[in-house]
Design an enzyme around this catalytic site. Structure first.
Site, PDB file in Angstrom:
ATOM      1  N   THR A 135      19.716   6.062 -47.836  1.00  0.00           N
ATOM      2  CA  THR A 135      19.549   5.695 -46.429  1.00  0.00           C
ATOM      3  C   THR A 135      20.535   4.608 -46.007  1.00  0.00           C
ATOM      4  OG1 THR A 135      17.995   4.626 -44.918  1.00  0.00           O
ATOM      5  CG2 THR A 135      17.729   4.118 -47.220  1.00  0.00           C
ATOM      6  N   ASP A 136      20.785   4.530 -44.707  1.00  0.00           N
ATOM      7  CA  ASP A 136      21.613   3.439 -44.178  1.00  0.00           C
ATOM      8  C   ASP A 136      20.883   2.098 -44.216  1.00  0.00           C
ATOM      9  OD1 ASP A 136      19.784   3.924 -42.125  1.00  0.00           O
ATOM     10  OD2 ASP A 136      21.283   4.170 -40.543  1.00  0.00           O
ATOM     11  N   GLU A 137      19.545   2.143 -44.395  1.00  0.00           N
ATOM     12  CA  GLU A 137      18.774   0.891 -44.331  1.00  0.00           C
ATOM     13  C   GLU A 137      19.120  -0.063 -45.465  1.00  0.00           C
ATOM     14  OE1 GLU A 137      14.701   1.015 -43.355  1.00  0.00           O
ATOM     15  OE2 GLU A 137      14.927   2.698 -41.983  1.00  0.00           O
ATOM     16  N   TYR A 161      10.617  -0.811 -48.370  1.00  0.00           N
ATOM     17  CA  TYR A 161      11.212   0.537 -48.454  1.00  0.00           C
ATOM     18  C   TYR A 161      12.705   0.449 -48.749  1.00  0.00           C
ATOM     19  CZ  TYR A 161      13.590   4.735 -46.800  1.00  0.00           C
ATOM     20  OH  TYR A 161      14.437   5.815 -46.712  1.00  0.00           O
ATOM     21  N   LYS A 165      14.899   1.644 -52.060  1.00  0.00           N
ATOM     22  CA  LYS A 165      15.999   2.618 -52.016  1.00  0.00           C
ATOM     23  C   LYS A 165      17.287   1.977 -52.556  1.00  0.00           C
ATOM     24  CE  LYS A 165      16.071   6.308 -50.609  1.00  0.00           C
ATOM     25  NZ  LYS A 165      15.766   7.637 -51.228  1.00  0.00           N
TER      26      LYS A 165
HETATM   27  P1  NAD Z   1       9.310  12.586 -46.442  1.00  0.00           P
HETATM   28  O1  NAD Z   1       8.421  11.394 -46.618  1.00  0.00           O
HETATM   29  O2  NAD Z   1       9.117  13.472 -45.271  1.00  0.00           O
HETATM   30  O3  NAD Z   1       9.224  13.527 -47.743  1.00  0.00           O
HETATM   31  C1  NAD Z   1       9.234  13.009 -49.040  1.00  0.00           C
HETATM   32  C2  NAD Z   1       8.807  14.129 -49.980  1.00  0.00           C
HETATM   33  O4  NAD Z   1       8.872  13.624 -51.313  1.00  0.00           O
HETATM   34  C3  NAD Z   1       7.384  14.630 -49.749  1.00  0.00           C
HETATM   35  O5  NAD Z   1       7.352  16.045 -49.796  1.00  0.00           O
HETATM   36  C4  NAD Z   1       6.605  14.036 -50.911  1.00  0.00           C
HETATM   37  O6  NAD Z   1       5.491  14.839 -51.300  1.00  0.00           O
HETATM   38  C5  NAD Z   1       7.684  13.999 -51.984  1.00  0.00           C
HETATM   39  N1  NAD Z   1       7.420  12.994 -53.026  1.00  0.00           N
HETATM   40  C6  NAD Z   1       7.023  11.702 -52.862  1.00  0.00           C
HETATM   41  N2  NAD Z   1       6.886  11.101 -54.044  1.00  0.00           N
HETATM   42  C7  NAD Z   1       7.233  12.017 -54.987  1.00  0.00           C
HETATM   43  C8  NAD Z   1       7.313  11.993 -56.394  1.00  0.00           C
HETATM   44  N3  NAD Z   1       7.004  10.901 -57.095  1.00  0.00           N
HETATM   45  N4  NAD Z   1       7.690  13.122 -57.042  1.00  0.00           N
HETATM   46  C9  NAD Z   1       7.988  14.244 -56.353  1.00  0.00           C
HETATM   47  N5  NAD Z   1       7.920  14.337 -55.018  1.00  0.00           N
HETATM   48  C10 NAD Z   1       7.550  13.224 -54.337  1.00  0.00           C
HETATM   49  O7  NAD Z   1      10.782  11.998 -46.496  1.00  0.00           O
HETATM   50  P2  NAD Z   1      12.092  12.495 -45.719  1.00  0.00           P
HETATM   51  O8  NAD Z   1      12.133  11.849 -44.394  1.00  0.00           O
HETATM   52  O9  NAD Z   1      12.211  13.952 -45.846  1.00  0.00           O
HETATM   53  O10 NAD Z   1      13.209  11.778 -46.615  1.00  0.00           O
HETATM   54  C11 NAD Z   1      13.757  12.436 -47.761  1.00  0.00           C
HETATM   55  C12 NAD Z   1      14.770  11.516 -48.412  1.00  0.00           C
HETATM   56  O11 NAD Z   1      15.795  11.189 -47.482  1.00  0.00           O
HETATM   57  C13 NAD Z   1      14.175  10.180 -48.864  1.00  0.00           C
HETATM   58  O12 NAD Z   1      14.765   9.837 -50.091  1.00  0.00           O
HETATM   59  C14 NAD Z   1      14.593   9.193 -47.781  1.00  0.00           C
HETATM   60  O13 NAD Z   1      14.725   7.899 -48.295  1.00  0.00           O
HETATM   61  C15 NAD Z   1      15.930   9.782 -47.359  1.00  0.00           C
HETATM   62  N6  NAD Z   1      16.340   9.529 -45.967  1.00  0.00           N
HETATM   63  C16 NAD Z   1      15.486   9.805 -44.927  1.00  0.00           C
HETATM   64  C17 NAD Z   1      15.928   9.625 -43.610  1.00  0.00           C
HETATM   65  C18 NAD Z   1      15.042   9.946 -42.435  1.00  0.00           C
HETATM   66  O14 NAD Z   1      15.429   9.657 -41.296  1.00  0.00           O
HETATM   67  N7  NAD Z   1      13.876  10.542 -42.610  1.00  0.00           N
HETATM   68  C19 NAD Z   1      17.220   9.145 -43.374  1.00  0.00           C
HETATM   69  C20 NAD Z   1      18.048   8.843 -44.465  1.00  0.00           C
HETATM   70  C21 NAD Z   1      17.604   9.060 -45.757  1.00  0.00           C
HETATM   71  O1  DAU Z   2      17.685   4.782 -41.006  1.00  0.00           O
HETATM   72  C1  DAU Z   2      17.191   5.768 -41.874  1.00  0.00           C
HETATM   73  C2  DAU Z   2      15.702   5.615 -42.019  1.00  0.00           C
HETATM   74  O2  DAU Z   2      15.130   6.115 -40.802  1.00  0.00           O
HETATM   75  C3  DAU Z   2      15.132   6.371 -43.217  1.00  0.00           C
HETATM   76  O3  DAU Z   2      15.645   5.808 -44.388  1.00  0.00           O
HETATM   77  C4  DAU Z   2      13.593   6.292 -43.221  1.00  0.00           C
HETATM   78  O4  DAU Z   2      13.086   7.079 -44.278  1.00  0.00           O
HETATM   79  C5  DAU Z   2      13.091   6.836 -41.900  1.00  0.00           C
HETATM   80  O5  DAU Z   2      11.683   6.729 -41.833  1.00  0.00           O
HETATM   81  C6  DAU Z   2      13.728   6.083 -40.737  1.00  0.00           C
HETATM   82  O6  DAU Z   2      13.266   4.706 -40.709  1.00  0.00           O
HETATM   83  P1  DAU Z   2      12.906   3.965 -39.339  1.00  0.00           P
HETATM   84  O7  DAU Z   2      12.034   2.829 -39.623  1.00  0.00           O
HETATM   85  O8  DAU Z   2      14.145   3.704 -38.549  1.00  0.00           O
HETATM   86  O9  DAU Z   2      12.111   5.180 -38.603  1.00  0.00           O
HETATM   87  P2  DAU Z   2      10.818   5.191 -37.683  1.00  0.00           P
HETATM   88  O10 DAU Z   2      10.757   6.552 -37.065  1.00  0.00           O
HETATM   89  O11 DAU Z   2       9.621   4.685 -38.387  1.00  0.00           O
HETATM   90  O12 DAU Z   2      11.189   4.148 -36.541  1.00  0.00           O
HETATM   91  C7  DAU Z   2      12.336   4.342 -35.724  1.00  0.00           C
HETATM   92  C8  DAU Z   2      12.415   3.146 -34.786  1.00  0.00           C
HETATM   93  O13 DAU Z   2      11.311   3.237 -33.854  1.00  0.00           O
HETATM   94  C9  DAU Z   2      12.270   1.823 -35.499  1.00  0.00           C
HETATM   95  O14 DAU Z   2      13.108   0.881 -34.854  1.00  0.00           O
HETATM   96  C10 DAU Z   2      10.799   1.451 -35.292  1.00  0.00           C
HETATM   97  C11 DAU Z   2      10.478   2.083 -33.944  1.00  0.00           C
HETATM   98  N1  DAU Z   2       9.079   2.535 -33.767  1.00  0.00           N
HETATM   99  C12 DAU Z   2       8.515   3.315 -34.743  1.00  0.00           C
HETATM  100  C13 DAU Z   2       7.222   3.740 -34.628  1.00  0.00           C
HETATM  101  C14 DAU Z   2       6.566   4.581 -35.706  1.00  0.00           C
HETATM  102  C15 DAU Z   2       8.394   2.212 -32.616  1.00  0.00           C
HETATM  103  O15 DAU Z   2       8.926   1.525 -31.713  1.00  0.00           O
HETATM  104  N2  DAU Z   2       7.107   2.659 -32.488  1.00  0.00           N
HETATM  105  C16 DAU Z   2       6.476   3.392 -33.460  1.00  0.00           C
HETATM  106  O16 DAU Z   2       5.276   3.716 -33.283  1.00  0.00           O
END
Ligand code: NAD
Ligand code: DAU
Length: 358
Positions: A135-137, A161, A165
């Site tokens: 992630t970019d975080e 989180y 990562k």
């Molecule tokens: P998600 O939470 O939707 O899905 C995670 C999946 O991993 C789920 O299916 C869960 O059951 C599985 N899982 C959790 N723990 C596990 C374990 N110990 N063994 C096997 N499976 C397990 O997450 P996502 O949003 O699809 O993110 C996927 C990946 O991409 C993550 O590594 C996250 O850090 C990264 N990522 C997410 C975003 C985003 O915006 N969602 C952006 C950048 C990177």
């Molecule tokens: O940047 C990549 C990341 O993006 C991934 O690594 C994470 O897995 C993914 O969950 C996401 O993280 P964020 O914290 O940015 O996503 P989220 O959707 O939770 O929140 C997006 C923005 O919106 C953040 O600034 C918090 C804000 N927010 C979120 C929720 C749930 C609100 O204002 N209200 C809300 O209820």
């Protein structure tokens, strides 16, 4: 060459999009290892139910014996690690699972991959890749005029989180430098699209709007994220897997910085158009500003020029096209949303939002 890949976390949001798209374009078998936490959902994979190219295995990345068995049985040429605890707010309320899965789990997966890779023929060894999805975080928070995150930025994670990562990224790097494991790491910005769990901003806003509930915006809503349509993230990962240089990290992003409040306004406008409220008012009426997330990062932005220059990747969707598709998908799939909003989901909503002033 071996004809299988192992995908971990392939029942989650991005992993399931990746698996569905992979098998739409390739006959290389996918072994999908997912322990099905609250975020894992077999409905995301329903199109593959009868498909022999998809083998689903319920289990964790931290189960070394299981992972080793799968590696030896299917002889994959790649492991793509999506499995993680992924929600920042949950990491603030309960960090332990993030340490276990994101750090310990990734370590065990790496260790099993290293042992397997060591036993391969020299040709298969050269072809093997361990791709870690991050992630970019990990780069921390940007000020308004700072340049976007480059791969060379120092790591400054601010939440449990992002710290977990960051730790996993460091382990991946170490396995390359110490043992020569052929690794690749991608650091991507915020994704959105189909199968996004409605604890995250965009699907939460859509679901709450349609259920006539408040649309919670943290703090002043001026936090900036760089949004990328999930199919573009998946194409970026495929590109890095095919052609990325071993040991390198690649940032993936949408060149699309937007403030949260503007995201919410855009979603409301699309819903006003597609599913107008019965009283004729805008869904914007439902916005409520609530107490901010502790330690909330102010701005993320990805400089995705390395992946473009080296591998020729650019996102196919603009935010305008991607968010329209996304809203349409949620309108067309109300039963998917209803099914994930189980008792456990309701408990989470209570935990996260009850204490926030409005
Ligand atoms: P998600 O939470 O939707 O899905 C995670 C999946 O991993 C789920 O299916 C869960 O059951 C599985 N899982 C959790 N723990 C596990 C374990 N110990 N063994 C096997 N499976 C397990 O997450 P996502 O949003 O699809 O993110 C996927 C990946 O991409 C993550 O590594 C996250 O850090 C990264 N990522 C997410 C975003 C985003 O915006 N969602 C952006 C950048 C990177
Ligand atoms: O940047 C990549 C990341 O993006 C991934 O690594 C994470 O897995 C993914 O969950 C996401 O993280 P964020 O914290 O940015 O996503 P989220 O959707 O939770 O929140 C997006 C923005 O919106 C953040 O600034 C918090 C804000 N927010 C979120 C929720 C749930 C609100 O204002 N209200 C809300 O209820």
């Amino acid at each position: 060459m071996n004809k299988a890949i192992i995908v971990t976390g392939g029942a989650g949001f991005i992993g399931s999009n990746f698996v569905n798209e992979w098998l739409a374009q390739s006959d290389v078998q996918v072994i999908n290892l997912d322990c099905l936490t609250y975020a894992g959902n077999m409905e995301n994979l329903s199109a593959l139910k009868e498909d022999p190219r998809h083998v689903f295995v319920k289990g964790g990345i931290g189960d070394s014996a299981l992972v080793s068995r799968l590696l030896n049985q299917y002889q994959p040429y790649a492991v793509i690690n999506f499995a993680a605890e992924s929600h920042v707010d949950r990491s603030i309320h309960a960090p332990e699972d993030f340490i276990q899965t994101n750090i310990v789990g990734t370590f065990r997966l790496l260790e099993a991959a290293r042992i397997y890779w060591n036993g391969l023929s020299s040709e298969d060894k050269a072809n093997f890749r361990f791709l870690h999805v991050s992630t970019d975080e990990v780069y921390g928070s940007l000020k308004k005029d700072d340049p976007a995150f480059a791969e060379t930025n120092r790591y400054e994670p601010n939440s449990p989180y992002s710290a977990s990562k960051a730790a996993s990224d460091h382990l991946v790097r170490a396995y390359h430098h110490t043992y020569g494991l052929p690794v690749l790491t991608t650091n991507c910005s915020n994704n959105y699209g189909p199968y996004h769990f409605p604890e995250k901003l965009i699907p939460l806003i859509i679901a709450n709007a349609l259920a006539d509930k408040g649309l919670p915006v943290y703090g002043d809503g001026q936090q900036i994220r760089d949004w990328l349509y999930v199919a573009d993230h998946c194409s970026g990962i495929r590109c890095v897997l095919e052609a990325g240089r071993i040991g390198e990290t690649y940032n993936i992003g949408g060149w699309n910085e937007m403030a949260n409040i503007d995201i919410v306004h855009t979603v409301c406008a699309l819903l006003d158009e597609a599913r107008p409220r019965q009283d004729g008012k805008s869904y914007r009426e439902q916005i409520v500003f609530v107490t901010d997330r502790p330690g909330h990062d102010r701005r993320y932005a990805i400089d995705a020029s390395k992946i473009e220059k080296e591998l020729g990747w650019r996102p196919a969707e603009t935010f305008a096209t991607g968010i329209r598709k996304t809203v349409q998908w949620y309108l067309a799939n109300p039963e998917w949303v209803a099914n994930v909003q189980s008792g456990a989901y309701r408990d989470w909503v209570e935990t996260n939002y009850a204490g926030r002033n409005q």
